[in-house]
Design a protein around this motif. Structure first.
Motif, PDB file in Angstrom:
ATOM      1  N   LEU A  71       0.827  -1.203   0.000  1.00 60.43           N
ATOM      2  CA  LEU A  71       0.000   0.000   0.000  1.00 60.43           C
ATOM      3  C   LEU A  71       0.861   1.253   0.000  1.00 60.43           C
ATOM      4  N   LEU A  72       1.905   1.229   0.815  1.00 62.67           N
ATOM      5  CA  LEU A  72       2.858   2.338   0.794  1.00 62.67           C
ATOM      6  C   LEU A  72       3.501   2.402  -0.592  1.00 62.67           C
ATOM      7  N   GLY A  73       3.797   1.238  -1.140  1.00 64.90           N
ATOM      8  CA  GLY A  73       4.421   1.161  -2.476  1.00 64.90           C
ATOM      9  C   GLY A  73       3.570   1.827  -3.542  1.00 64.90           C
ATOM     10  N   VAL A  74       2.255   1.609  -3.525  1.00 64.39           N
ATOM     11  CA  VAL A  74       1.426   2.214  -4.578  1.00 64.39           C
ATOM     12  C   VAL A  74       1.287   3.729  -4.363  1.00 64.39           C
ATOM     13  N   VAL A  75       1.227   4.149  -3.114  1.00 59.49           N
ATOM     14  CA  VAL A  75       1.153   5.602  -2.850  1.00 59.49           C
ATOM     15  C   VAL A  75       2.441   6.266  -3.350  1.00 59.49           C
ATOM     16  N   LEU A  76       3.579   5.643  -3.062  1.00 56.29           N
ATOM     17  CA  LEU A  76       4.856   6.222  -3.507  1.00 56.29           C
ATOM     18  C   LEU A  76       4.976   6.198  -5.035  1.00 56.29           C
ATOM     19  N   ALA A  77       4.496   5.117  -5.660  1.00 56.74           N
ATOM     20  CA  ALA A  77       4.564   5.036  -7.133  1.00 56.74           C
ATOM     21  C   ALA A  77       3.728   6.168  -7.744  1.00 56.74           C
ATOM     22  N   LEU A  78       2.571   6.446  -7.156  1.00 53.02           N
ATOM     23  CA  LEU A  78       1.733   7.546  -7.661  1.00 53.02           C
ATOM     24  C   LEU A  78       2.445   8.888  -7.511  1.00 53.02           C
ATOM     25  N   ARG A  79       3.045   9.092  -6.340  1.00 53.99           N
ATOM     26  CA  ARG A  79       3.733  10.371  -6.101  1.00 53.99           C
ATOM     27  C   ARG A  79       4.898  10.544  -7.074  1.00 53.99           C
ATOM     28  N   GLU A  80       5.648   9.446  -7.284  1.00 52.92           N
ATOM     29  CA  GLU A  80       6.784   9.538  -8.215  1.00 52.92           C
ATOM     30  C   GLU A  80       6.325   9.837  -9.636  1.00 52.92           C
ATOM     31  N   ALA A  81       5.127   9.354  -9.973  1.00 50.45           N
ATOM     32  CA  ALA A  81       4.607   9.620 -11.324  1.00 50.45           C
ATOM     33  C   ALA A  81       3.965  11.012 -11.402  1.00 50.45           C
ATOM     34  N   GLY A  82       4.060  11.787 -10.312  1.00 53.77           N
ATOM     35  CA  GLY A  82       3.589  13.171 -10.362  1.00 53.77           C
ATOM     36  C   GLY A  82       2.157  13.389  -9.901  1.00 53.77           C
ATOM     37  N   HIS A  83       1.540  12.371  -9.287  1.00 50.83           N
ATOM     38  CA  HIS A  83       0.161  12.543  -8.815  1.00 50.83           C
ATOM     39  C   HIS A  83       0.175  13.020  -7.359  1.00 50.83           C
ATOM     40  N   PRO A  84      -0.597  14.065  -7.053  1.00 49.64           N
ATOM     41  CA  PRO A  84      -0.549  14.661  -5.717  1.00 49.64           C
ATOM     42  C   PRO A  84      -1.351  13.847  -4.696  1.00 49.64           C
ATOM     43  N   VAL A  85      -0.741  12.820  -4.183  1.00 49.33           N
ATOM     44  CA  VAL A  85      -1.405  11.965  -3.191  1.00 49.33           C
ATOM     45  C   VAL A  85      -0.687  12.157  -1.846  1.00 49.33           C
ATOM     46  N   PRO A  86      -1.343  12.800  -0.872  1.00 48.80           N
ATOM     47  CA  PRO A  86      -0.651  13.142   0.372  1.00 48.80           C
ATOM     48  C   PRO A  86      -0.509  11.983   1.354  1.00 48.80           C
ATOM     49  N   GLY A  87      -1.257  10.894   1.153  1.00 48.31           N
ATOM     50  CA  GLY A  87      -1.241   9.767   2.083  1.00 48.31           C
ATOM     51  C   GLY A  87      -2.599   9.095   1.973  1.00 48.31           C
ATOM     52  N   ALA A  88      -2.831   8.039   2.756  1.00 50.09           N
ATOM     53  CA  ALA A  88      -4.155   7.394   2.691  1.00 50.09           C
ATOM     54  C   ALA A  88      -4.334   6.412   3.836  1.00 50.09           C
ATOM     55  N   ARG A  89      -5.591   6.087   4.088  1.00 57.26           N
ATOM     56  CA  ARG A  89      -5.966   5.014   5.028  1.00 57.26           C
ATOM     57  C   ARG A  89      -6.724   3.963   4.249  1.00 57.26           C
ATOM     58  N   PHE A  90      -6.463   2.709   4.596  1.00 57.65           N
ATOM     59  CA  PHE A  90      -7.095   1.625   3.843  1.00 57.65           C
ATOM     60  C   PHE A  90      -7.690   0.580   4.782  1.00 57.65           C
ATOM     61  N   TYR A  91      -8.769  -0.020   4.316  1.00 60.40           N
ATOM     62  CA  TYR A  91      -9.325  -1.205   4.980  1.00 60.40           C
ATOM     63  C   TYR A  91      -9.351  -2.300   3.916  1.00 60.40           C
ATOM     64  N   VAL A  92      -8.680  -3.418   4.191  1.00 60.44           N
ATOM     65  CA  VAL A  92      -8.466  -4.446   3.167  1.00 60.44           C
ATOM     66  C   VAL A  92      -9.182  -5.741   3.534  1.00 60.44           C
ATOM     67  N   ARG A  93      -9.918  -6.276   2.555  1.00 60.68           N
ATOM     68  CA  ARG A  93     -10.613  -7.549   2.743  1.00 60.68           C
ATOM     69  C   ARG A  93     -10.257  -8.422   1.544  1.00 60.68           C
ATOM     70  N   GLY A  94      -9.461  -9.435   1.748  1.00 60.53           N
ATOM     71  CA  GLY A  94      -8.978 -10.223   0.602  1.00 60.53           C
ATOM     72  C   GLY A  94      -9.543 -11.629   0.580  1.00 60.53           C
ATOM     73  N   GLU A  95     -10.053 -12.054  -0.580  1.00 64.48           N
ATOM     74  CA  GLU A  95     -10.548 -13.441  -0.718  1.00 64.48           C
ATOM     75  C   GLU A  95      -9.565 -14.297  -1.495  1.00 64.48           C
ATOM     76  N   VAL A  96      -8.558 -13.680  -2.110  1.00 70.51           N
ATOM     77  CA  VAL A  96      -7.644 -14.443  -2.966  1.00 70.51           C
ATOM     78  C   VAL A  96      -6.701 -15.243  -2.061  1.00 70.51           C
TER      79      VAL A  96
END
Ligand code: GLA
Length: 347
Positions: free
Chosen positions: A82-107
């Motif tokens: 999750l940190l990885g995708v936020v950082l990838a977005l920021r590096e690509a120039g998208h203004p994402v200041p941070g985020a909170r997530f709730y994850v439910r995985g069936e895979v």
């Protein structure tokens, strides 16, 4: 439990993405080749809300809340994705200041069914909604793969993220990993795909994967091509020293199998497709050497129980087997295999 209980506010966006099973085209995507995976009916759902300077996430699967500032190095847990995708977005120039997530995985995790790509793609699609980012599904896949290779540290190809972002349930996803052109192809009529999971986990998968990748790169370098995808005459690989000859033989022949497999799907030819799966498994086992005796045995038993084709799916070194069968034979097939392997999960 839910987002609100954990974070004391309602989620502002939510998205989901499926796991995948790979029908044909193993270890070709990092050599700009062809792949033919299919999305699974199991997904990861991510709910998201805004945060500043940090990423926080609760996973229902591990029942843990984790939080780290944006500058943190990876720590080998689910928050890395999750940190990885936020950082990838920021590096690509998208203004994402941070985020909170709730994850439910069936895979299912650790079965080679790409639960990590499902998590990355679902999180990126939730962030796209949350911050109104102008991203196509294809860009989502590319950023997800960048997060995994640059931050999480697994030098994977693009197959898993592309099918998680763009695949259609019930169809095979034929992808050229060089041009990223893709086509959803119907599965053969009156057939069914079964995933067979012995719960082997994956042994030394990361080290083995990276080593195979290096060997493939070395083989391409010695053959003077940009990628093994460009080897026009398959006999050229025989001039390479061991084990590079075997590694290149797998990749070159596997690309041809995917092209033939796509043709077989276009004509609804389940028998040919099944034979290609069996050849793929033998090549993965003998030339690419990423199988295990347990997986070889499971493939043989699946064929003995009436499958049209079966092969290991994903990177190998453990994980699951995928089989193609005639729909009407499914129950008998399932029973026969469960009696041979009592711990087996048939998905
Ligand atoms: C893993 C990687 C993919 C692909 C497969 C092998 O799933 O994430 O990119 O290389 O292994 O086909």
């Amino acid at each position: 439990m839910g987002f609100q209980e954990i974070f004391g506010a309602l989620p502002e966006a939510s998205a989901k993405a499926p796991g995948r099973v790979n029908l044909l085209g193993e270890h070709t995507d990092y050599q700009e080749g062809f792949v033919l995976p299919a999305p699974l009916p199991y997904s990861t759902r991510v709910e998201a809300g805004r945060a500043e300077g940090r990423v926080e996430a609760y996973s229902e699967n591990v029942r843990e809340l984790r939080a780290r500032p944006l500058e943190s190095p990876p720590q080998g847990d689910f928050l890395d994705y999750l940190l990885g995708v936020v950082l990838a977005l920021r590096e690509a120039g998208h203004p994402v200041p941070g985020a909170r997530f709730y994850v439910r995985g069936e895979v299912p995790m650790g079965a080679g069914l790409s639960s990590s790509a499902a998590l990355e793609v679902a999180a990126l699609k939730a962030l796209r909604l949350l911050y109104r980012l102008p991203l196509s599904d294809r860009e989502v896949a590319v950023l997800a793969q960048r997060a995994e290779s640059a931050y999480v540290g697994v030098r994977c190809g693009l197959m898993d993220q592309m099918v998680a972002s763009l695949g259609e349930l019930g169809k095979a996803f034929f992808l050229d990993t060089r041009t990223l052109t893709h086509e959803n192809l119907p599965l053969p009529p009156k057939t069914r795909v079964a995933v067979l999971d012995l719960g082997l986990g994956r042994r030394l998968a990361e080290a083995g994967y990276n080593q195979r990748r290096q060997e493939a790169e070395e083989a391409a370098r010695r053959l003077g091509v940009r990628a093994l995808r460009d080897v026009a005459d398959p006999s050229l690989v025989e001039g390479l020293p061991e084990p590079l000859n075997k590694r290149a033989r797998h990749v070159v022949s596997e690309n041809l199998r995917v092209l033939r497999g796509a043709e077989a799907l276009r004509r609804g030819d389940a028998r040919t497709f099944g034979e290609l799966m069996v050849q793929s498994h033998r090549s993965l086992s003998q030339d690419y050497e990423v199988s295990l005796p347990e997986l070889d045995q499971l493939v043989e038993e699946a064929l003995g129980a009436g499958a049209l084709g079966a092969k290991l799916t994903g990177a190998g070194f453990g994980g699951a087997v995928v089989a193609l069968l005639e729909e009407g034979r499914y129950e008998a097939f399932r029973k026969a295999l469960l009696s041979r392997f009592p711990g087996l999960r048939v998905l």
